[in-house]
Design a protein around this motif. Structure first.
Motif, PDB file in Angstrom:
ATOM      1  N   ARG A  87      -1.902  -4.197   8.806  1.00  0.00           N
ATOM      2  CA  ARG A  87      -2.802  -3.030   8.516  1.00  0.00           C
ATOM      3  C   ARG A  87      -4.170  -3.446   8.933  1.00  0.00           C
ATOM      4  NH1 ARG A  87      -6.614  -2.367   4.882  1.00  0.00           N
ATOM      5  NH2 ARG A  87      -7.153  -0.169   4.281  1.00  0.00           N
ATOM      6  N   VAL A  90      -4.063  -2.582  12.845  1.00  0.00           N
ATOM      7  CA  VAL A  90      -4.057  -0.973  13.139  1.00  0.00           C
ATOM      8  C   VAL A  90      -5.489  -0.610  12.978  1.00  0.00           C
ATOM      9  CG1 VAL A  90      -3.592   1.391  12.052  1.00  0.00           C
ATOM     10  CG2 VAL A  90      -1.650  -0.695  12.438  1.00  0.00           C
ATOM     11  N   LEU A  91      -6.169  -0.965  11.771  1.00  0.00           N
ATOM     12  CA  LEU A  91      -7.542  -0.323  11.695  1.00  0.00           C
ATOM     13  C   LEU A  91      -8.422  -0.880  12.783  1.00  0.00           C
ATOM     14  CD1 LEU A  91      -8.107  -0.532   7.894  1.00  0.00           C
ATOM     15  CD2 LEU A  91      -7.573   1.528   9.431  1.00  0.00           C
ATOM     16  N   VAL A  95      -7.321   2.046  16.588  1.00  0.00           N
ATOM     17  CA  VAL A  95      -8.431   2.959  16.488  1.00  0.00           C
ATOM     18  C   VAL A  95      -9.212   2.721  17.797  1.00  0.00           C
ATOM     19  CG1 VAL A  95     -10.407   3.751  15.314  1.00  0.00           C
ATOM     20  CG2 VAL A  95      -8.329   3.180  14.081  1.00  0.00           C
ATOM     21  N   TRP A 122       5.543   3.345   8.257  1.00  0.00           N
ATOM     22  CA  TRP A 122       5.373   4.868   8.064  1.00  0.00           C
ATOM     23  C   TRP A 122       3.868   5.273   8.498  1.00  0.00           C
ATOM     24  CZ3 TRP A 122       1.442   6.611   4.561  1.00  0.00           C
ATOM     25  CH2 TRP A 122       1.036   5.320   3.659  1.00  0.00           C
ATOM     26  N   VAL A 123       2.810   4.219   8.599  1.00  0.00           N
ATOM     27  CA  VAL A 123       1.565   4.783   8.993  1.00  0.00           C
ATOM     28  C   VAL A 123       1.380   4.809  10.403  1.00  0.00           C
ATOM     29  CG1 VAL A 123      -1.014   3.804   9.118  1.00  0.00           C
ATOM     30  CG2 VAL A 123       0.570   3.326   7.062  1.00  0.00           C
ATOM     31  N   VAL A 124       2.340   4.255  11.111  1.00  0.00           N
ATOM     32  CA  VAL A 124       2.237   4.242  12.521  1.00  0.00           C
ATOM     33  C   VAL A 124       3.502   5.056  13.100  1.00  0.00           C
ATOM     34  CG1 VAL A 124       0.679   2.307  13.110  1.00  0.00           C
ATOM     35  CG2 VAL A 124       3.399   1.871  12.816  1.00  0.00           C
TER      36      VAL A 124
ATOM     37  N   LEU B  27      -7.258   2.054   1.181  1.00  0.00           N
ATOM     38  CA  LEU B  27      -8.034   2.897   2.032  1.00  0.00           C
ATOM     39  C   LEU B  27      -8.918   2.202   3.157  1.00  0.00           C
ATOM     40  CD1 LEU B  27      -9.796   5.470  -0.143  1.00  0.00           C
ATOM     41  CD2 LEU B  27      -7.846   5.963   1.669  1.00  0.00           C
ATOM     42  N   PRO B  28      -9.205   2.564   4.333  1.00  0.00           N
ATOM     43  CA  PRO B  28      -8.849   3.978   4.711  1.00  0.00           C
ATOM     44  C   PRO B  28      -7.356   4.015   5.118  1.00  0.00           C
ATOM     45  CG  PRO B  28     -10.086   2.674   6.492  1.00  0.00           C
ATOM     46  CD  PRO B  28     -10.156   1.818   5.087  1.00  0.00           C
ATOM     47  N   ASP B  29      -6.827   5.237   4.999  1.00  0.00           N
ATOM     48  CA  ASP B  29      -5.507   5.675   5.468  1.00  0.00           C
ATOM     49  C   ASP B  29      -5.465   5.645   6.969  1.00  0.00           C
ATOM     50  OD1 ASP B  29      -3.200   6.736   6.345  1.00  0.00           O
ATOM     51  OD2 ASP B  29      -2.918   7.917   4.420  1.00  0.00           O
ATOM     52  N   ALA B  30      -4.860   4.785   7.445  1.00  0.00           N
ATOM     53  CA  ALA B  30      -4.856   4.638   9.145  1.00  0.00           C
ATOM     54  C   ALA B  30      -4.271   5.913   9.643  1.00  0.00           C
ATOM     55  CB  ALA B  30      -4.207   3.626   9.624  1.00  0.00           C
ATOM     56  N   ARG B  31      -3.627   6.806   8.950  1.00  0.00           N
ATOM     57  CA  ARG B  31      -3.395   7.926   9.680  1.00  0.00           C
ATOM     58  C   ARG B  31      -4.303   8.872  10.024  1.00  0.00           C
ATOM     59  NH1 ARG B  31       1.066   9.723   5.313  1.00  0.00           N
ATOM     60  NH2 ARG B  31      -0.560   9.285   4.328  1.00  0.00           N
TER      61      ARG B  31
END
Ligand SMILES: [Zn+2]
Ligand SMILES: [Zn+2]
Ligand SMILES: [Zn+2]
Ligand SMILES: [Zn+2]
Lengths: 244, 244
Positions: A87, A90-91, A95, A122-124, B27-31
């Motif tokens: 996680r 990804v952040l 980004v 599911w986020v990516v 949070l934050p939601d990466a999506r």
């Protein structure tokens, strides 16, 4: 919707994004911070005292994102390993590099530092032109699959966790590969050769050989090479080096 | 070695440290960041653009640390839930509040946002006067225990993950509790009453009632109350409020 190639930091070429180069526990090691020695551990003190971006001592679980540029200029994003710290990765890096999603995932083995981020798939998840979620292929050996089935039954059955009716459900296409250099597979158009190596005696972990213009061998968790893995032409070798 | 009470931010009194108040995805939601809407989601944009400390939109998995001050002034640290984001929570809040380790853990249920940080338990394992690692008691229902046994066999068997001979092994004393308000248990000297609630129909999650001077009811993941849980004297109610 395909990502716009001009949006990619590498434009029309492929690149490797090292999402993490840390050990299984990642850096800083909280133990050095909760019970500091005298003098305190310099590595972990620096790991916490500066922002993670550009901090050489803030290192998350080993993971590679291959930004693979096809001949038509479209980019495919292939992730090797999705560990406990996914996680944060990804952040921070998705980004920063404007990576919109992951097209396929390859797992080296089933340890927590390689798979525990699967709950975040599911986020990516990739989306098609109509913004519908598309299945994400995950390449793994049968041994790894058996472990994932015990750990993440809801991901294998593609349903929410028991009692969590509102949860997002990942759509995954599980693809079994073999730990055999003679059995290459294709992930999002990229041919990958499995490089089985020993990770502790009696436990096989996969590295991968890929790339057309430059041959890249990615070996993230090796204790000993196997004869078949050592040979072959490699231009770039990415290798773990845990100092003991 | 007991932590020095004068080192505690609360000195000689007990306190509650909210390690996380976010939803299961945090949070934050990466999506919202990888595929921004127009206009972009204000919550998640703020979640990433400011440092996590003091950022109301950087919220990790729901978890409570009870800093329980005994009558003799010693502090015991009791953790409720250890989710996917536990490592970040340790680095941020344990270091900030000078929490040296966790004395016991209580699990509300077996979803990923409540248990997936168990792989990190060894990092916060208590130590005795001679700096030897001490067993950490983890209180959980038999249903949660069965799930943990499938997910973390190496934590239940107290051995390294297969093939990972050098890994640190957590020393855990698994303690089965019942989802019954009439069966209180004692964690590091603190009496806790289980408050079974529904979390999705057909799935029971535990809240807990504790505290001598002030009675605190902690209910982190409730969809519906059960009759027995609603009654009883509570001075402080901590309750999830997921807006749909
Ligand atoms: Zn250190
Ligand atoms: Zn490993
Ligand atoms: Zn958002
Ligand atoms: Zn839950």
């Amino acid at each position: 919707m395909e990502p716009d190639p001009s949006q990619s930091p590498t434009g029309g070429s492929s690149s490797l994004i090292f999402l993490g180069t840390g050990c299984s526990g990642a850096l800083p090691d909280a133990r050095c911070l909760l019970k500091p020695s005298t003098p305190p551990c310099a590595v972990c003190s620096m790991g916490i005292s500066q922002p993670p971006e550009g901090n050489p001592n803030y290192r998350l679980n080993t993971s590679l994102l291959i930004d693979y540029c096809h001949d038509d200029g479209t980019h495919k994003y292939i992730l090797i390993d999705i560990g406990k710290t996914f996680r944060e990765q990804v952040l921070r890096w998705f980004v920063h590099h404007k990576v919109p999603y992951v097209d396929s995932i390859i797992l080296t083995h089933e340890h927590a530092d390689a798979v525990l981020g699967l709950d975040e798939v599911w986020v990516v998840q990739p989306r098609n032109d109509r913004n519908d979620v598309e299945q994400i292929p995950i390449f793994l050996t049968q041994f790894t699959m058996d472990s994932i089935t015990r750990r993440f039954p809801y991901l294998v059955e593609q349903k929410p966790e028991d009692g969590d009716e509102d949860a997002q459900v990942a759509k995954i296409d599980w693809k079994i590969i073999e730990d055999d250099v003679d059995k290459p597979f294709v992930a999002s158009g990229l041919q990958c050769v499995p490089l089985p190596v020993m990770h502790g005696e009696g436990y096989i972990c996969l590295g991968f050989l890929f790339g057309r213009r430059a041959r890249v061998a990615y070996l993230s968790d090796v204790s000993r090479f196997l004869p078949k893995t050592e040979h072959g032409k490699k231009e770039i070798l990415v290798h773990n080096s845990l100092f003991r």
